[in-house]
Design an enzyme around this catalytic site. Structure first.
Site, PDB file in Angstrom:
ATOM      1  N   LYS A   1       0.789  -1.281  -0.094  1.00  0.00           N
ATOM      2  CA  LYS A   1       0.058  -0.178   0.045  1.00  0.00           C
ATOM      3  C   LYS A   1       0.933   1.242   0.035  1.00  0.00           C
ATOM      4  O   LYS A   1       0.616   2.185  -0.631  1.00  0.00           O
ATOM      5  CB  LYS A   1      -0.821  -0.164   1.309  1.00  0.00           C
ATOM      6  CG  LYS A   1      -1.780  -1.218   1.265  1.00  0.00           C
ATOM      7  CD  LYS A   1      -2.834  -1.237   2.449  1.00  0.00           C
ATOM      8  CE  LYS A   1      -2.051  -1.165   3.903  1.00  0.00           C
ATOM      9  NZ  LYS A   1      -1.568  -2.599   4.202  1.00  0.00           N
TER      10      LYS A   1
ATOM     11  N   ARG B   1      -9.877   0.467   8.773  1.00  0.00           N
ATOM     12  CA  ARG B   1      -9.264  -0.495   9.162  1.00  0.00           C
ATOM     13  C   ARG B   1     -10.351  -1.495   9.873  1.00  0.00           C
ATOM     14  O   ARG B   1      -9.943  -2.848  10.001  1.00  0.00           O
ATOM     15  CB  ARG B   1      -8.021  -0.582   9.787  1.00  0.00           C
ATOM     16  CG  ARG B   1      -6.947  -1.181   9.581  1.00  0.00           C
ATOM     17  CD  ARG B   1      -6.018  -0.818  10.464  1.00  0.00           C
ATOM     18  NE  ARG B   1      -4.519  -1.509  10.126  1.00  0.00           N
ATOM     19  CZ  ARG B   1      -3.537  -0.936   9.456  1.00  0.00           C
ATOM     20  NH1 ARG B   1      -3.667   0.341   8.939  1.00  0.00           N
ATOM     21  NH2 ARG B   1      -2.435  -1.574   9.348  1.00  0.00           N
TER      22      ARG B   1
ATOM     23  N   ARG C   1      -0.522  -9.665  12.989  1.00  0.00           N
ATOM     24  CA  ARG C   1      -1.291  -8.578  12.071  1.00  0.00           C
ATOM     25  C   ARG C   1      -2.066  -9.191  11.133  1.00  0.00           C
ATOM     26  O   ARG C   1      -2.937  -8.820  10.788  1.00  0.00           O
ATOM     27  CB  ARG C   1      -0.372  -7.795  11.567  1.00  0.00           C
ATOM     28  CG  ARG C   1       0.500  -6.761  12.644  1.00  0.00           C
ATOM     29  CD  ARG C   1       1.806  -6.189  12.072  1.00  0.00           C
ATOM     30  NE  ARG C   1       1.618  -5.445  10.898  1.00  0.00           N
ATOM     31  CZ  ARG C   1       2.776  -5.137  10.234  1.00  0.00           C
ATOM     32  NH1 ARG C   1       3.770  -5.745  10.263  1.00  0.00           N
ATOM     33  NH2 ARG C   1       2.697  -4.362   9.211  1.00  0.00           N
TER      34      ARG C   1
ATOM     35  N   ARG D   1      10.884  -2.273  11.599  1.00  0.00           N
ATOM     36  CA  ARG D   1       9.914  -1.973  12.407  1.00  0.00           C
ATOM     37  C   ARG D   1       9.600  -3.238  13.601  1.00  0.00           C
ATOM     38  O   ARG D   1       9.776  -4.292  13.146  1.00  0.00           O
ATOM     39  CB  ARG D   1       8.574  -1.701  11.645  1.00  0.00           C
ATOM     40  CG  ARG D   1       8.390  -0.339  11.056  1.00  0.00           C
ATOM     41  CD  ARG D   1       7.208  -0.376   9.843  1.00  0.00           C
ATOM     42  NE  ARG D   1       6.001  -0.823  10.298  1.00  0.00           N
ATOM     43  CZ  ARG D   1       4.966  -0.898   9.694  1.00  0.00           C
ATOM     44  NH1 ARG D   1       5.017  -0.237   8.425  1.00  0.00           N
ATOM     45  NH2 ARG D   1       3.789  -1.308   9.708  1.00  0.00           N
TER      46      ARG D   1
ATOM     47  N   ARG E   1      11.614  -6.281   4.993  1.00  0.00           N
ATOM     48  CA  ARG E   1      11.294  -4.701   4.857  1.00  0.00           C
ATOM     49  C   ARG E   1      12.169  -4.087   5.954  1.00  0.00           C
ATOM     50  O   ARG E   1      12.361  -4.279   6.985  1.00  0.00           O
ATOM     51  CB  ARG E   1       9.792  -4.291   5.232  1.00  0.00           C
ATOM     52  CG  ARG E   1       9.586  -2.641   5.463  1.00  0.00           C
ATOM     53  CD  ARG E   1       8.385  -2.142   5.246  1.00  0.00           C
ATOM     54  NE  ARG E   1       7.437  -2.821   6.320  1.00  0.00           N
ATOM     55  CZ  ARG E   1       6.056  -2.595   6.187  1.00  0.00           C
ATOM     56  NH1 ARG E   1       5.577  -1.993   5.259  1.00  0.00           N
ATOM     57  NH2 ARG E   1       5.449  -3.042   7.295  1.00  0.00           N
TER      58      ARG E   1
HETATM   59  P1  AP5 Z   1       4.726  -1.657   1.844  1.00  0.00           P
HETATM   60  O1  AP5 Z   1       4.698  -0.862   0.590  1.00  0.00           O
HETATM   61  O2  AP5 Z   1       5.329  -0.859   3.025  1.00  0.00           O
HETATM   62  O3  AP5 Z   1       3.485  -2.493   2.331  1.00  0.00           O
HETATM   63  P2  AP5 Z   1       2.269  -1.916   3.127  1.00  0.00           P
HETATM   64  O4  AP5 Z   1       0.985  -2.522   2.449  1.00  0.00           O
HETATM   65  O5  AP5 Z   1       2.247  -0.338   3.261  1.00  0.00           O
HETATM   66  O6  AP5 Z   1       2.229  -2.594   4.741  1.00  0.00           O
HETATM   67  P3  AP5 Z   1       2.296  -2.000   5.918  1.00  0.00           P
HETATM   68  O7  AP5 Z   1       3.018  -3.157   7.119  1.00  0.00           O
HETATM   69  O8  AP5 Z   1       2.796  -0.642   6.180  1.00  0.00           O
HETATM   70  O9  AP5 Z   1       0.776  -2.051   6.279  1.00  0.00           O
HETATM   71  P4  AP5 Z   1       0.002  -1.895   7.698  1.00  0.00           P
HETATM   72  O10 AP5 Z   1      -1.265  -2.090   7.126  1.00  0.00           O
HETATM   73  O11 AP5 Z   1       0.310  -3.423   8.245  1.00  0.00           O
HETATM   74  O12 AP5 Z   1       0.840  -0.986   8.400  1.00  0.00           O
HETATM   75  P5  AP5 Z   1       0.508   0.757   8.803  1.00  0.00           P
HETATM   76  O13 AP5 Z   1       1.641   1.251   8.989  1.00  0.00           O
HETATM   77  O14 AP5 Z   1      -0.600   0.741   7.995  1.00  0.00           O
HETATM   78  O15 AP5 Z   1       5.707  -2.877   1.534  1.00  0.00           O
HETATM   79  C1  AP5 Z   1       5.914  -4.062   2.180  1.00  0.00           C
HETATM   80  C2  AP5 Z   1       7.246  -4.360   1.793  1.00  0.00           C
HETATM   81  O16 AP5 Z   1       7.344  -5.007   0.568  1.00  0.00           O
HETATM   82  C3  AP5 Z   1       8.312  -3.497   1.542  1.00  0.00           C
HETATM   83  O17 AP5 Z   1       9.751  -3.772   1.982  1.00  0.00           O
HETATM   84  C4  AP5 Z   1       8.458  -2.918   0.001  1.00  0.00           C
HETATM   85  O18 AP5 Z   1       9.804  -2.703  -0.433  1.00  0.00           O
HETATM   86  C5  AP5 Z   1       8.133  -4.557  -0.464  1.00  0.00           C
HETATM   87  N1  AP5 Z   1       7.570  -4.348  -1.771  1.00  0.00           N
HETATM   88  C6  AP5 Z   1       6.320  -3.673  -2.120  1.00  0.00           C
HETATM   89  N2  AP5 Z   1       5.826  -3.864  -3.344  1.00  0.00           N
HETATM   90  C7  AP5 Z   1       6.487  -4.853  -3.673  1.00  0.00           C
HETATM   91  C8  AP5 Z   1       6.373  -5.818  -5.015  1.00  0.00           C
HETATM   92  N3  AP5 Z   1       5.672  -5.452  -5.913  1.00  0.00           N
HETATM   93  N4  AP5 Z   1       7.319  -6.828  -5.035  1.00  0.00           N
HETATM   94  C9  AP5 Z   1       8.328  -7.339  -3.897  1.00  0.00           C
HETATM   95  N5  AP5 Z   1       8.331  -6.480  -2.925  1.00  0.00           N
HETATM   96  C10 AP5 Z   1       7.451  -5.334  -2.655  1.00  0.00           C
HETATM   97  O19 AP5 Z   1      -0.094   0.240  10.262  1.00  0.00           O
HETATM   98  C11 AP5 Z   1       0.779  -0.229  11.319  1.00  0.00           C
HETATM   99  C12 AP5 Z   1      -0.162   0.041  12.471  1.00  0.00           C
HETATM  100  O20 AP5 Z   1      -0.595   1.350  12.876  1.00  0.00           O
HETATM  101  C13 AP5 Z   1      -1.088  -1.123  12.611  1.00  0.00           C
HETATM  102  O21 AP5 Z   1      -0.760  -2.418  13.050  1.00  0.00           O
HETATM  103  C14 AP5 Z   1      -1.926  -0.556  13.883  1.00  0.00           C
HETATM  104  O22 AP5 Z   1      -1.356  -0.635  14.999  1.00  0.00           O
HETATM  105  C15 AP5 Z   1      -1.751   1.115  13.491  1.00  0.00           C
HETATM  106  N6  AP5 Z   1      -2.849   1.648  12.626  1.00  0.00           N
HETATM  107  C16 AP5 Z   1      -2.663   2.145  11.423  1.00  0.00           C
HETATM  108  N7  AP5 Z   1      -4.019   2.678  10.923  1.00  0.00           N
HETATM  109  C17 AP5 Z   1      -4.780   2.205  11.900  1.00  0.00           C
HETATM  110  C18 AP5 Z   1      -6.356   2.475  11.805  1.00  0.00           C
HETATM  111  N8  AP5 Z   1      -6.820   2.812  10.594  1.00  0.00           N
HETATM  112  N9  AP5 Z   1      -6.945   1.885  12.742  1.00  0.00           N
HETATM  113  C19 AP5 Z   1      -6.077   1.533  13.994  1.00  0.00           C
HETATM  114  N10 AP5 Z   1      -5.057   1.353  14.031  1.00  0.00           N
HETATM  115  C20 AP5 Z   1      -4.141   1.588  12.981  1.00  0.00           C
HETATM  116 MG    MG Z   2       2.344   1.026   4.809  1.00  0.00          MG
END
Ligand code: AP5
Ligand code: MG
Ligand code: ZN
Length: 214
Positions: free
Chosen positions: A13, A88, A171, A160, A127
Protein backbone atom coordinates in the site's frame (compact mmCIF):
# COMPACT_ATOMS: atom_id res chain seq x y z
CA UNK A 1 -10.06 11.42 -6.79
CA UNK A 2 -10.99 10.33 -3.25
CA UNK A 3 -9.41 6.95 -2.88
CA UNK A 4 -8.97 4.29 -0.19
CA UNK A 5 -6.22 1.67 -0.54
CA UNK A 6 -6.93 -1.56 1.27
CA UNK A 7 -4.95 -4.77 1.54
CA UNK A 8 -3.15 -6.91 4.07
CA UNK A 9 -0.04 -5.68 5.88
CA UNK A 10 2.84 -5.81 3.40
CA UNK A 11 0.61 -5.78 0.30
CA UNK A 12 2.50 -2.71 -0.92
CA UNK A 13 0.00 0.00 0.00
CA UNK A 14 2.70 2.47 1.03
CA UNK A 15 4.88 1.60 -1.96
CA UNK A 16 2.05 2.08 -4.48
CA UNK A 17 0.60 5.09 -2.68
CA UNK A 18 3.67 7.23 -3.46
CA UNK A 19 3.18 6.70 -7.21
CA UNK A 20 -0.63 6.91 -7.22
CA UNK A 21 -0.67 10.07 -5.10
CA UNK A 22 1.78 11.71 -7.45
CA UNK A 23 -0.06 10.50 -10.59
CA UNK A 24 -3.42 11.83 -9.39
CA UNK A 25 -1.92 14.91 -7.59
CA UNK A 26 -3.53 14.06 -4.25
CA UNK A 27 -2.01 13.80 -0.76
CA UNK A 28 -1.02 10.35 0.54
CA UNK A 29 -2.52 9.96 4.01
CA UNK A 30 -1.21 6.89 5.86
CA UNK A 31 -2.47 6.48 9.40
CA UNK A 32 0.48 4.19 10.18
CA UNK A 33 2.93 6.87 8.94
CA UNK A 34 1.16 9.57 11.00
CA UNK A 35 1.39 7.40 14.14
CA UNK A 36 5.09 6.68 13.47
CA UNK A 37 5.83 10.39 12.87
CA UNK A 38 4.12 11.20 16.19
CA UNK A 39 6.12 8.52 17.93
CA UNK A 40 9.35 9.91 16.49
CA UNK A 41 8.57 13.39 17.78
CA UNK A 42 7.42 12.00 21.13
CA UNK A 43 3.84 13.35 21.15
CA UNK A 44 1.15 11.98 23.48
CA UNK A 45 -0.64 10.55 20.43
CA UNK A 46 2.51 8.69 19.38
CA UNK A 47 3.04 7.23 22.85
CA UNK A 48 -0.59 6.16 23.04
CA UNK A 49 -0.36 4.39 19.67
CA UNK A 50 3.00 2.69 20.30
CA UNK A 51 1.85 -0.14 22.57
CA UNK A 52 -0.89 -1.15 20.13
CA UNK A 53 1.34 -0.87 17.07
CA UNK A 54 4.24 -2.85 18.52
CA UNK A 55 1.82 -5.64 19.41
CA UNK A 56 0.18 -5.60 15.98
CA UNK A 57 -3.18 -4.52 17.43
CA UNK A 58 -5.37 -1.74 16.07
CA UNK A 59 -5.09 1.62 17.81
CA UNK A 60 -8.53 2.40 19.36
CA UNK A 61 -11.08 3.92 16.96
CA UNK A 62 -11.61 6.94 19.22
CA UNK A 63 -7.99 8.00 18.67
CA UNK A 64 -7.76 7.06 14.99
CA UNK A 65 -11.07 8.50 13.77
CA UNK A 66 -10.42 11.88 15.32
CA UNK A 67 -6.95 12.03 13.83
CA UNK A 68 -8.24 11.25 10.32
CA UNK A 69 -11.20 13.63 10.60
CA UNK A 70 -8.74 16.39 11.46
CA UNK A 71 -6.34 15.46 8.64
CA UNK A 72 -9.15 15.61 6.08
CA UNK A 73 -9.83 19.24 6.99
CA UNK A 74 -6.36 20.30 5.76
CA UNK A 75 -6.41 22.40 2.58
CA UNK A 76 -4.47 19.84 0.52
CA UNK A 77 -7.28 17.27 0.93
CA UNK A 78 -9.82 19.52 -0.77
CA UNK A 79 -8.77 18.29 -4.20
CA UNK A 80 -8.97 14.66 -3.08
CA UNK A 81 -6.85 12.21 -1.11
CA UNK A 82 -5.45 8.72 -0.99
CA UNK A 83 -6.08 7.01 2.35
CA UNK A 84 -3.64 4.17 3.16
CA UNK A 85 -4.39 2.02 6.21
CA UNK A 86 -7.69 3.69 7.04
CA UNK A 87 -10.42 2.53 7.41
CA UNK A 88 -9.34 -0.70 9.03
CA UNK A 89 -12.65 -1.98 10.38
CA UNK A 90 -16.33 -1.51 9.50
CA UNK A 91 -16.88 1.06 12.28
CA UNK A 92 -14.11 3.25 10.83
CA UNK A 93 -15.59 2.82 7.33
CA UNK A 94 -18.94 4.06 8.62
CA UNK A 95 -17.33 7.07 10.30
CA UNK A 96 -15.50 7.92 7.08
CA UNK A 97 -18.72 7.64 5.06
CA UNK A 98 -20.38 10.02 7.53
CA UNK A 99 -17.53 12.59 7.43
CA UNK A 100 -17.59 12.60 3.62
CA UNK A 101 -21.40 12.65 3.39
CA UNK A 102 -21.46 15.83 5.48
CA UNK A 103 -19.26 17.52 2.87
CA UNK A 104 -21.10 15.86 -0.07
CA UNK A 105 -17.76 14.43 -1.22
CA UNK A 106 -18.20 10.65 -1.24
CA UNK A 107 -15.38 8.22 -2.06
CA UNK A 108 -14.53 7.73 -5.74
CA UNK A 109 -13.21 4.19 -5.31
CA UNK A 110 -11.66 1.66 -2.95
CA UNK A 111 -8.68 -0.17 -4.43
CA UNK A 112 -7.89 -3.57 -2.95
CA UNK A 113 -4.35 -4.92 -3.38
CA UNK A 114 -4.55 -8.72 -3.34
CA UNK A 115 -1.42 -10.76 -2.47
CA UNK A 116 -1.02 -14.24 -1.02
CA UNK A 117 0.22 -14.81 2.52
CA UNK A 118 3.56 -16.40 1.60
CA UNK A 119 4.58 -13.34 -0.41
CA UNK A 120 3.42 -11.04 2.40
CA UNK A 121 5.65 -12.71 4.97
CA UNK A 122 8.67 -12.36 2.61
CA UNK A 123 7.87 -8.69 2.04
CA UNK A 124 7.39 -7.82 5.72
CA UNK A 125 10.28 -9.77 7.15
CA UNK A 126 12.72 -8.12 4.70
CA UNK A 127 11.31 -4.62 4.91
CA UNK A 128 13.52 -1.81 6.23
CA UNK A 129 12.21 1.68 6.91
CA UNK A 130 14.13 4.97 6.92
CA UNK A 131 14.29 6.40 10.42
CA UNK A 132 14.55 9.90 9.00
CA UNK A 133 12.10 10.18 6.07
CA UNK A 134 10.01 7.00 6.49
CA UNK A 135 10.75 5.67 2.98
CA UNK A 136 10.37 1.92 2.68
CA UNK A 137 13.08 -0.45 1.36
CA UNK A 138 13.51 -4.21 1.16
CA UNK A 139 16.70 -6.19 1.75
CA UNK A 140 16.07 -8.20 -1.45
CA UNK A 141 13.32 -6.62 -3.54
CA UNK A 142 14.06 -2.88 -3.13
CA UNK A 143 17.68 -2.61 -2.06
CA UNK A 144 19.21 0.76 -1.27
CA UNK A 145 22.56 1.31 -3.01
CA UNK A 146 24.40 1.28 0.36
CA UNK A 147 23.30 -1.32 2.90
CA UNK A 148 21.14 0.14 5.70
CA UNK A 149 21.24 3.70 4.33
CA UNK A 150 18.33 5.49 2.65
CA UNK A 151 19.10 6.63 -0.92
CA UNK A 152 16.61 9.46 -0.60
CA UNK A 153 18.02 11.16 2.52
CA UNK A 154 21.02 9.11 3.78
CA UNK A 155 19.07 8.29 6.97
CA UNK A 156 19.57 4.98 8.83
CA UNK A 157 17.27 2.09 7.98
CA UNK A 158 15.62 0.10 10.78
CA UNK A 159 13.29 -2.87 11.10
CA UNK A 160 9.83 -1.96 12.44
CA UNK A 161 8.96 -3.71 15.75
CA UNK A 162 5.82 -5.06 14.08
CA UNK A 163 7.85 -6.57 11.21
CA UNK A 164 9.47 -9.06 13.58
CA UNK A 165 8.53 -12.74 14.08
CA UNK A 166 5.24 -13.42 15.78
CA UNK A 167 3.87 -9.91 15.35
CA UNK A 168 3.65 -10.46 11.57
CA UNK A 169 1.31 -13.43 11.97
CA UNK A 170 -0.72 -11.59 14.58
CA UNK A 171 -1.18 -8.63 12.21
CA UNK A 172 -2.38 -11.01 9.50
CA UNK A 173 -4.91 -12.44 11.94
CA UNK A 174 -6.10 -8.95 12.93
CA UNK A 175 -6.43 -8.12 9.22
CA UNK A 176 -8.55 -11.22 8.55
CA UNK A 177 -10.79 -10.67 11.55
CA UNK A 178 -11.21 -6.90 11.62
CA UNK A 179 -10.20 -5.40 8.28
CA UNK A 180 -11.36 -7.93 5.68
CA UNK A 181 -15.05 -7.26 6.45
CA UNK A 182 -14.66 -3.76 4.97
CA UNK A 183 -14.13 -5.40 1.58
CA UNK A 184 -17.70 -6.75 1.60
CA UNK A 185 -18.88 -3.38 2.93
CA UNK A 186 -17.33 -1.48 0.00
CA UNK A 187 -18.42 -4.13 -2.49
CA UNK A 188 -22.00 -3.58 -1.40
CA UNK A 189 -21.49 0.17 -1.83
CA UNK A 190 -20.32 -0.46 -5.41
CA UNK A 191 -16.90 1.10 -4.74
CA UNK A 192 -14.57 -1.89 -4.69
CA UNK A 193 -11.90 -2.49 -7.36
CA UNK A 194 -9.57 -5.45 -6.76
CA UNK A 195 -6.23 -5.88 -8.52
CA UNK A 196 -3.46 -8.43 -8.13
CA UNK A 197 -0.52 -6.91 -6.26
CA UNK A 198 2.13 -9.41 -7.33
CA UNK A 199 4.71 -8.56 -9.95
CA UNK A 200 7.08 -5.61 -10.14
CA UNK A 201 6.24 -2.34 -8.40
CA UNK A 202 5.86 -0.53 -11.75
CA UNK A 203 3.63 -3.26 -13.22
CA UNK A 204 1.32 -2.96 -10.22
CA UNK A 205 1.24 0.85 -10.48
CA UNK A 206 0.27 0.59 -14.16
CA UNK A 207 -2.44 -1.97 -13.29
CA UNK A 208 -3.81 0.32 -10.57
CA UNK A 209 -3.87 3.42 -12.77
CA UNK A 210 -5.60 1.53 -15.55
CA UNK A 211 -8.20 0.04 -13.17
CA UNK A 212 -8.89 3.46 -11.64
CA UNK A 213 -9.14 5.21 -14.99
CA UNK A 214 -11.99 2.95 -16.16
P1 AP5 B 1 4.78 -1.66 1.90
O1 AP5 B 1 4.50 -0.80 0.73
O2 AP5 B 1 5.52 -1.09 3.04
O3 AP5 B 1 3.44 -2.42 2.39
P2 AP5 B 1 2.16 -1.86 3.15
O4 AP5 B 1 0.98 -2.48 2.51
O5 AP5 B 1 2.22 -0.39 3.26
O6 AP5 B 1 2.40 -2.59 4.54
P3 AP5 B 1 2.28 -2.02 6.02
O7 AP5 B 1 2.97 -3.03 6.91
O8 AP5 B 1 2.77 -0.62 6.10
O9 AP5 B 1 0.79 -2.10 6.25
P4 AP5 B 1 0.09 -2.15 7.59
O10 AP5 B 1 -1.28 -1.90 7.11
O11 AP5 B 1 0.30 -3.37 8.37
O12 AP5 B 1 0.86 -1.03 8.45
P5 AP5 B 1 0.50 0.47 8.80
O13 AP5 B 1 1.73 1.26 8.82
O14 AP5 B 1 -0.64 0.93 7.98
O15 AP5 B 1 5.59 -2.93 1.33
C1 AP5 B 1 6.04 -3.96 2.19
C2 AP5 B 1 7.45 -4.43 1.75
O16 AP5 B 1 7.33 -5.09 0.50
C3 AP5 B 1 8.46 -3.31 1.56
O17 AP5 B 1 9.71 -3.71 2.02
C4 AP5 B 1 8.47 -3.08 0.03
O18 AP5 B 1 9.72 -2.62 -0.41
C5 AP5 B 1 8.16 -4.48 -0.49
N1 AP5 B 1 7.38 -4.46 -1.72
C6 AP5 B 1 6.35 -3.61 -2.05
N2 AP5 B 1 5.87 -3.91 -3.28
C7 AP5 B 1 6.59 -4.98 -3.72
C8 AP5 B 1 6.55 -5.76 -4.92
N3 AP5 B 1 5.68 -5.50 -5.90
N4 AP5 B 1 7.42 -6.78 -5.02
C9 AP5 B 1 8.31 -7.06 -4.04
N5 AP5 B 1 8.40 -6.35 -2.89
C10 AP5 B 1 7.55 -5.33 -2.73
O19 AP5 B 1 -0.06 0.29 10.30
C11 AP5 B 1 0.80 -0.05 11.35
C12 AP5 B 1 0.04 -0.09 12.65
O20 AP5 B 1 -0.53 1.21 12.93
C13 AP5 B 1 -1.17 -1.04 12.71
O21 AP5 B 1 -0.81 -2.36 13.02
C14 AP5 B 1 -2.00 -0.39 13.84
O22 AP5 B 1 -1.47 -0.67 15.10
C15 AP5 B 1 -1.80 1.09 13.56
N6 AP5 B 1 -2.84 1.62 12.66
C16 AP5 B 1 -2.64 2.17 11.42
N7 AP5 B 1 -3.82 2.53 10.87
C17 AP5 B 1 -4.78 2.22 11.78
C18 AP5 B 1 -6.19 2.33 11.79
N8 AP5 B 1 -6.85 2.83 10.73
N9 AP5 B 1 -6.87 1.91 12.90
C19 AP5 B 1 -6.21 1.41 13.95
N10 AP5 B 1 -4.88 1.25 13.99
C20 AP5 B 1 -4.16 1.65 12.92
MG1 MG C 1 2.46 0.99 4.88
ZN1 ZN D 1 15.14 8.48 4.12
Amino acid sequence: MRLVLVGPPGAGKGTQAQFLASHFSIPHISTGDIFRANLKSGTALGLKAKTFMDAGELVPDSVTNEMVADRLTHADAEAGFLLDGFPRNVAQAQVLREILAQKSTPLTAVLELAVDTKEIVLRLSGRRTCRNCGKVWHIEFEKPSTENLCDACSGDLYQREDDKGEVISHRLQVYAEQTEPIIAFYKSEGLLITISATGSVSEITARAISALSN
